[in-house]
Design a protein around this motif. Structure first.
Motif, PDB file in Angstrom:
ATOM      1  N   ARG A 136       0.841  -1.206   0.000  1.00  0.00           N
ATOM      2  CA  ARG A 136       0.000   0.000   0.000  1.00  0.00           C
ATOM      3  C   ARG A 136       0.870   1.248   0.000  1.00  0.00           C
ATOM      4  O   ARG A 136       0.616   2.196  -0.733  1.00  0.00           O
ATOM      5  N   SER A 137       1.920   1.221   0.832  1.00  0.00           N
ATOM      6  CA  SER A 137       2.810   2.374   0.920  1.00  0.00           C
ATOM      7  C   SER A 137       3.491   2.629  -0.422  1.00  0.00           C
ATOM      8  O   SER A 137       3.546   3.759  -0.904  1.00  0.00           O
ATOM      9  N   ARG A 138       3.973   1.539  -1.041  1.00  0.00           N
ATOM     10  CA  ARG A 138       4.705   1.692  -2.295  1.00  0.00           C
ATOM     11  C   ARG A 138       3.789   2.198  -3.393  1.00  0.00           C
ATOM     12  O   ARG A 138       4.174   3.022  -4.212  1.00  0.00           O
ATOM     13  N   SER A 139       2.554   1.705  -3.398  1.00  0.00           N
ATOM     14  CA  SER A 139       1.656   2.138  -4.473  1.00  0.00           C
ATOM     15  C   SER A 139       1.302   3.616  -4.301  1.00  0.00           C
ATOM     16  O   SER A 139       1.168   4.338  -5.281  1.00  0.00           O
ATOM     17  N   ILE A 140       1.190   4.078  -3.058  1.00  0.00           N
ATOM     18  CA  ILE A 140       0.952   5.516  -2.855  1.00  0.00           C
ATOM     19  C   ILE A 140       2.126   6.316  -3.399  1.00  0.00           C
ATOM     20  O   ILE A 140       1.958   7.297  -4.125  1.00  0.00           O
ATOM     21  N   GLY A 141       3.358   5.863  -3.065  1.00  0.00           N
ATOM     22  CA  GLY A 141       4.552   6.555  -3.543  1.00  0.00           C
ATOM     23  C   GLY A 141       4.620   6.623  -5.043  1.00  0.00           C
ATOM     24  O   GLY A 141       4.861   7.678  -5.633  1.00  0.00           O
ATOM     25  N   SER A 142       4.348   5.486  -5.716  1.00  0.00           N
ATOM     26  CA  SER A 142       4.496   5.494  -7.173  1.00  0.00           C
ATOM     27  C   SER A 142       3.351   6.256  -7.838  1.00  0.00           C
ATOM     28  O   SER A 142       3.537   6.858  -8.890  1.00  0.00           O
ATOM     29  N   GLU A 143       2.176   6.264  -7.177  1.00  0.00           N
ATOM     30  CA  GLU A 143       1.057   7.058  -7.694  1.00  0.00           C
ATOM     31  C   GLU A 143       1.408   8.543  -7.699  1.00  0.00           C
ATOM     32  O   GLU A 143       1.210   9.246  -8.698  1.00  0.00           O
ATOM     33  N   ILE A 144       1.947   9.004  -6.553  1.00  0.00           N
ATOM     34  CA  ILE A 144       2.349  10.416  -6.451  1.00  0.00           C
ATOM     35  C   ILE A 144       3.379  10.730  -7.524  1.00  0.00           C
ATOM     36  O   ILE A 144       3.281  11.726  -8.239  1.00  0.00           O
ATOM     37  N   GLN A 145       4.367   9.820  -7.667  1.00  0.00           N
ATOM     38  CA  GLN A 145       5.411  10.050  -8.674  1.00  0.00           C
ATOM     39  C   GLN A 145       4.820  10.165 -10.073  1.00  0.00           C
ATOM     40  O   GLN A 145       5.150  11.085 -10.812  1.00  0.00           O
ATOM     41  N   HIS A 146       3.924   9.233 -10.381  1.00  0.00           N
ATOM     42  CA  HIS A 146       3.343   9.215 -11.725  1.00  0.00           C
ATOM     43  C   HIS A 146       2.622  10.532 -11.999  1.00  0.00           C
ATOM     44  O   HIS A 146       2.826  11.172 -13.029  1.00  0.00           O
ATOM     45  N   GLU A 147       1.778  10.952 -11.029  1.00  0.00           N
ATOM     46  CA  GLU A 147       1.004  12.183 -11.241  1.00  0.00           C
ATOM     47  C   GLU A 147       1.909  13.396 -11.368  1.00  0.00           C
ATOM     48  O   GLU A 147       1.700  14.262 -12.224  1.00  0.00           O
ATOM     49  N   LEU A 148       2.929  13.458 -10.501  1.00  0.00           N
ATOM     50  CA  LEU A 148       3.780  14.657 -10.527  1.00  0.00           C
ATOM     51  C   LEU A 148       4.692  14.668 -11.754  1.00  0.00           C
ATOM     52  O   LEU A 148       4.949  15.731 -12.308  1.00  0.00           O
ATOM     53  N   TYR A 149       5.166  13.481 -12.174  1.00  0.00           N
ATOM     54  CA  TYR A 149       5.973  13.451 -13.395  1.00  0.00           C
ATOM     55  C   TYR A 149       5.158  14.002 -14.562  1.00  0.00           C
ATOM     56  O   TYR A 149       5.651  14.758 -15.391  1.00  0.00           O
ATOM     57  N   THR A 150       3.886  13.629 -14.592  1.00  0.00           N
ATOM     58  CA  THR A 150       3.028  14.120 -15.678  1.00  0.00           C
ATOM     59  C   THR A 150       2.865  15.637 -15.593  1.00  0.00           C
ATOM     60  O   THR A 150       2.952  16.342 -16.589  1.00  0.00           O
ATOM     61  N   ARG A 151       2.633  16.100 -14.337  1.00  0.00           N
ATOM     62  CA  ARG A 151       2.391  17.537 -14.201  1.00  0.00           C
ATOM     63  C   ARG A 151       3.667  18.355 -14.348  1.00  0.00           C
ATOM     64  O   ARG A 151       3.626  19.516 -14.737  1.00  0.00           O
ATOM     65  N   LEU A 152       4.819  17.753 -14.009  1.00  0.00           N
ATOM     66  CA  LEU A 152       6.081  18.484 -14.121  1.00  0.00           C
ATOM     67  C   LEU A 152       6.660  18.401 -15.529  1.00  0.00           C
ATOM     68  O   LEU A 152       7.653  19.056 -15.828  1.00  0.00           O
ATOM     69  N   ASP A 153       6.044  17.554 -16.357  1.00  0.00           N
ATOM     70  CA  ASP A 153       6.567  17.342 -17.698  1.00  0.00           C
ATOM     71  C   ASP A 153       6.529  18.647 -18.483  1.00  0.00           C
ATOM     72  O   ASP A 153       5.488  19.260 -18.666  1.00  0.00           O
ATOM     73  N   ARG A 154       7.694  19.075 -18.966  1.00  0.00           N
ATOM     74  CA  ARG A 154       7.776  20.351 -19.672  1.00  0.00           C
ATOM     75  C   ARG A 154       7.859  20.141 -21.177  1.00  0.00           C
ATOM     76  O   ARG A 154       8.141  21.088 -21.911  1.00  0.00           O
ATOM     77  N   ARG A 155       7.636  18.896 -21.638  1.00  0.00           N
ATOM     78  CA  ARG A 155       7.824  18.634 -23.067  1.00  0.00           C
ATOM     79  C   ARG A 155       6.877  19.458 -23.931  1.00  0.00           C
ATOM     80  O   ARG A 155       7.267  19.983 -24.951  1.00  0.00           O
ATOM     81  N   VAL A 156       5.610  19.602 -23.436  1.00  0.00           N
ATOM     82  CA  VAL A 156       4.650  20.383 -24.205  1.00  0.00           C
ATOM     83  C   VAL A 156       5.105  21.844 -24.274  1.00  0.00           C
ATOM     84  O   VAL A 156       5.099  22.470 -25.336  1.00  0.00           O
ATOM     85  N   ALA A 157       5.568  22.353 -23.118  1.00  0.00           N
ATOM     86  CA  ALA A 157       6.043  23.734 -23.083  1.00  0.00           C
ATOM     87  C   ALA A 157       7.230  23.911 -24.022  1.00  0.00           C
ATOM     88  O   ALA A 157       7.309  24.899 -24.760  1.00  0.00           O
ATOM     89  N   HIS A 158       8.138  22.914 -24.032  1.00  0.00           N
ATOM     90  CA  HIS A 158       9.315  23.028 -24.892  1.00  0.00           C
ATOM     91  C   HIS A 158       8.945  22.950 -26.362  1.00  0.00           C
ATOM     92  O   HIS A 158       9.504  23.675 -27.189  1.00  0.00           O
ATOM     93  N   ALA A 159       7.995  22.079 -26.664  1.00  0.00           N
ATOM     94  CA  ALA A 159       7.549  21.981 -28.056  1.00  0.00           C
ATOM     95  C   ALA A 159       6.913  23.293 -28.488  1.00  0.00           C
ATOM     96  O   ALA A 159       7.174  23.805 -29.592  1.00  0.00           O
ATOM     97  N   THR A 160       6.076  23.874 -27.607  1.00  0.00           N
ATOM     98  CA  THR A 160       5.446  25.154 -27.926  1.00  0.00           C
ATOM     99  C   THR A 160       6.500  26.222 -28.155  1.00  0.00           C
ATOM    100  O   THR A 160       6.386  27.052 -29.062  1.00  0.00           O
ATOM    101  N   LEU A 161       7.556  26.147 -27.321  1.00  0.00           N
ATOM    102  CA  LEU A 161       8.631  27.126 -27.459  1.00  0.00           C
ATOM    103  C   LEU A 161       9.304  26.989 -28.827  1.00  0.00           C
ATOM    104  O   LEU A 161       9.620  27.997 -29.484  1.00  0.00           O
ATOM    105  N   ALA A 162       9.490  25.748 -29.273  1.00  0.00           N
ATOM    106  CA  ALA A 162      10.120  25.518 -30.577  1.00  0.00           C
ATOM    107  C   ALA A 162       9.257  26.103 -31.693  1.00  0.00           C
ATOM    108  O   ALA A 162       9.765  26.785 -32.603  1.00  0.00           O
ATOM    109  N   VAL A 163       7.924  25.856 -31.599  1.00  0.00           N
ATOM    110  CA  VAL A 163       7.004  26.408 -32.607  1.00  0.00           C
ATOM    111  C   VAL A 163       7.053  27.931 -32.580  1.00  0.00           C
ATOM    112  O   VAL A 163       7.112  28.601 -33.625  1.00  0.00           O
TER     113      VAL A 163
END
Lengths: 406, 375
Positions: free
Chosen positions: A351-378
């Motif tokens: 249970r503890s590990r799944s909470i940890g990896s859930e948080i990681q998954h959500e934050l990695y998605t929200r911290l992902d700057r790829r869209v921002a970088h792609a927009t910057l390139a355009v």
């Protein structure tokens, strides 16, 4: 009577008055006139504050300044240690007297059942009496940090006798117990970190009737604080096996006075100590270590991402709450190890590990700057196009000017 | 249809001196020559466009233009931020959080405002470097140099006050550090301590609101006035360097000049937005006046004085270092009047002055590194 003899009378009365300083100061007892050091000793005591004075214990005539008259009647010097517990009990076993202070009255009765009390009853003057722990003239409240039985001081107070090799040899008691306790995790928390929630000598042994708990009872003593650990231990196979073998339950691994807290990495070798290297049980210990360390890593990673997200900032209130929940599950794994049941430990670490990896998954998605970088390139593409157009326009103007001049 | 704007302009010009309004632009360098405000706008423009164009956009001179563009960016983004920002210790941090998280493009505007300020200071320093190398401080351009230095000081002050506003741990404590450094300057510190509203050991709501007013009212106004004075000086004494009205006569050259301006503006915007997206300034937790976090630097431009203070802490009273700072700044402002070569515009390069300048920059860099290590 002449005016002269009247004057002499007045002056001599004044002289008598001046020669009684303690009376003039308003004190009712004259004891301090001859025993100033004892008077000073008594000043901080809770007894004096509550009106228990010299004569309450020592008797005699408190108003007399002459030794012969002061030390008469029921005067008791109390130089005989063996009589002193009974003396204290006169008040401390009296319900009517103790009731207003909400103090228990069974200390003396309990004391008489203890090794200390037995030895005193048998006339051994070296055994501990009330004043050895509580002091005598300067008895303080137990909540007073200067009280020798305050949790911060009681180790040193017990050590006064129990670390005395000469004295302990007479009773065949191990004089190293205090040093062992001092090396324990309990002493570190209590004395180094000054956390009074940690146990001192009296937490396990009792105070007025100190008794070492025997095999079969240790789990109850430890379990009074470590409730979940005890429950898991009783659920597992070790409890019965140790009782059958006559081994002390908790103390077999953790020791009794030098109580050890084991690192997660030590579990395997701990199991191997009894079950042997390479045994099935040692392998189970290694599994526990793996489960806990991998869960811990997940939570550390999630914590790092939360800090990173806070600096952006992203709203991570919910993630902080969930991380705390994950940590709680991990904390629950430590008691569960004492049941040596893989299922029980896995249930909480999963249970503890799944909470940890859930948080990681959500934050990695929200911290992902790829869209921002792609927009910057355009954005840069259009920007450079604009610059190119402007540049061309500028060149055209320059060319037109050259045509004009030629 | 095309008649409507023209008729509107006619209607307006009969009621408002449009030429006079338009001539304001010349005071900020967006138009290169004076405009005769007695004539109607169209006629005045026609006349002005036929005048020869100075070679505005050759490369070193681009720095001044960039300053102007960045200043405009700062005013625009700052104005947008001010719509949401609340200048009290209780709500400042939360309101910046709202700007960064909830307001559309809020984070981009916030970061662009931050990076615009850093670029502005860097460009102002480069511009002063160019002035020094090309000796733009010589007669009759003493005031160009003086206004340049003053504009830098105003911008630094704006950056200093701006850093404090988000009320994060780093912004709060780096402001405290900055005040500690500046409080050593004799005389000036008394004026400054009035604005901080404290003895410098901590920042109060008075510090915040006074800093905010300085940041959004006083300092921008000062900057606008200094830029206005700068262009007034330039219009009076002309541009430095080669014959400034050479070549490029008339309307076409002005269009080319506008095209260059647009190119610079677009590229600058690109750099600014790239910095804002790729290197955003982190938003730390709210400041706690009762707990100083470790490793807080004063702002980078105060690291050198901070380093000097740390270095001399054992054997010099702090006010002496403050006096040195004050004298150095005064000497910098007064450089045109100290340098003898200004009486002789054709004099060759002065090795002593150069050695002094190089030594000063070297000392500054060393002290900055020392200060960064100490903080």
């Amino acid at each position: 009577m002449t005016s002269r003899s009247l004057r002499i009378l007045v002056l001599s009365l004044a002289g008598i008055a001046c020669s009684l300083p303690s009376f003039a100061a308003g004190a009712k007892e004259a004891c301090g006139s001859c025993h100033p050091e004892n008077r000073v000793e008594t000043e901080p005591s809770v007894h004096l504050a509550e009106g228990v004075t010299c004569v309450s214990c020592h008797g005699g005539d408190p108003e007399s300044l002459r030794v012969e008259t002061a030390h008469r009647g029921d005067f008791r010097p109390l130089t005989n240690r063996l009589q002193s517990p009974a003396m204290c009990a006169q008040c401390h076993s009296d319900l009517a007297k103790m009731r207003p202070y909400n103090l228990p009255i069974d200390q003396y009765a309990i004391y008489l059942t203890s090794q200390h009390g037995n030895a005193v009853s048998a006339g051994d003057p070296r055994a501990a009496v009330c004043s050895d722990c509580h002091g005598f003239h300067d008895v303080r409240k137990t909540t007073d940090p200067l009280n020798p039985v305050h949790s911060a001081n009681v180790t040193a107070t017990c050590a006064g006798c129990h670390a005395d090799r000469g004295l302990m040899a007479k009773y065949d008691i191990d004089p190293d117990v205090v040093a062992e306790y001092r090396s324990s995790v309990h002493a570190r928390v209590l004395l180094d970190e000054r956390n009074s929630a940690a146990p001192d000598c009296t937490s396990c042994h009792g105070s007025h009737g100190p008794t070492p708990p025997g095999v079969g009872d240790i789990d109850k003593i430890c379990g009074s604080c470590h409730t979940k650990t005890r429950q898991a231990f009783l659920d597992g196979p070790h409890n019965q096996a140790m009782l059958d073998a006559g081994l002390p339950e908790c103390a077999s691994c953790h020791s009794n006075h030098a109580i050890r807290r084991f690192e997660v990495a030590e579990i395997e070798s701990l199991c191997a100590d009894c079950h042997g290297e390479g045994s099935e049980q040692a392998a189970l210990g290694a599994k526990f270590t793996n489960l806990i360390e991998s869960t811990r890593e997940e939570l550390v990673e999630a914590d790092g991402l939360i800090t990173q997200a806070q600096r952006v900032p992203l709203n991570v209130e919910d993630h902080i709450g969930r991380l705390e929940e994950g940590r709680t599950f991990l904390t629950e794994a430590f008691p569960q190890i004492h049941s040596v049941s893989l299922d029980a430990v896995e249930r909480v670490t999963r249970r503890s590990r799944s909470i940890g990896s859930e948080i990681q998954h959500e934050l990695y998605t929200r911290l992902d700057r790829r869209v921002a970088h792609a927009t910057l390139a355009v954005f840069w593409f259009y920007l450079l196009m604009t610059v190119a157009i402007l540049w061309r326009y500028r060149q055209k103007l320059a060319a037109a000017k050259n045509e004009e001049t030629t | 249809m095309s008649q409507h704007p023209k008729r509107l302009l006619d209607w307006l010009s009969r009621r408002l001196n449009l030429t006079e309004v338009f001539s304001l632009l010349t005071s900020y360098g967006f138009f290169y020559t004076e405009i005769d405000s007695r004539k109607p706008l169209a006629e005045a423009l026609e006349e002005a466009l036929e005048k020869p164009v100075p070679s505005y956009s050759n490369w070193p001179r681009v720095l001044g233009l960039i300053v102007l563009v960045l200043m405009t960016v700062e005013i625009l983004t700052g104005g947008l931020l001010a719509l949401y920002y609340l200048p009290t210790p209780q709500s400042a941090h939360a309101s910046v959080g709202v700007i960064l998280q909830d307001v559309g493009f809020g984070a981009l505007i916030h970061q662009a405002h931050f990076w615009g300020a850093q670029m502005l200071i860097a460009v102002l320093l480069l511009r002063l470097g160019r002035f020094f190398v090309q000796r733009v401080y010589r007669r009759p351009r003493e005031l160009v140099w003086v206004f340049g230095i003053l504009l830098l000081l105003v911008s630094l002050q704006a950056d200093l006050t701006g850093r404090m506003l988000p009320w994060t741990t780093t912004s709060y404590w780096s402001s405290v550090r900055a005040i500690e450094v500046l409080a050593t300057i004799p005389v000036i510190s008394n004026i400054m301590l009035f604005f901080t509203g404290t003895s410098g050991a901590f920042l109060s709501e008075v510090t915040l609101i006074r800093g905010y007013i300085l940041h959004i009212v006083v300092l921008p106004l000062l900057a606008i006035v200094l830029i206005y004075f700068h262009f007034s000086t330039v219009r009076r004494v002309g541009l430095s360097g080669e014959a400034s009205t050479a070549g490029m006569p008339g309307r076409r050259a002005f269009r080319a000049h506008l095209a260059s301006l647009a190119i610079i503006f677009v590229l600058l915007l690109g750099v600014l937005i790239t910095l804002a997206v790729l290197a955003p300034e982190p938003f730390e937790i709210k400041a706690d006046p009762f707990s100083t976090p470790p490793g807080i630097d004063p702002p980078w431009y105060l690291l050198a004085p901070f380093g000097l203070l740390e270095m001399t802490a054992d054997f010099l009273p702090r006010w002496i270092v403050g006096l040195v700072m004050l004298l150095a700044t005064t000497a910098l402002v007064a450089l045109p009047f100290l340098s003898r070569s200004q009486t002789d515009p054709g004099a060759s390069r002065r090795p002593l002055l150069w050695a002094l300048a190089v030594a000063m920059v070297a000392v500054w860099v060393v002290l900055t590194l020392y200060g960064a290590r100490m903080a």
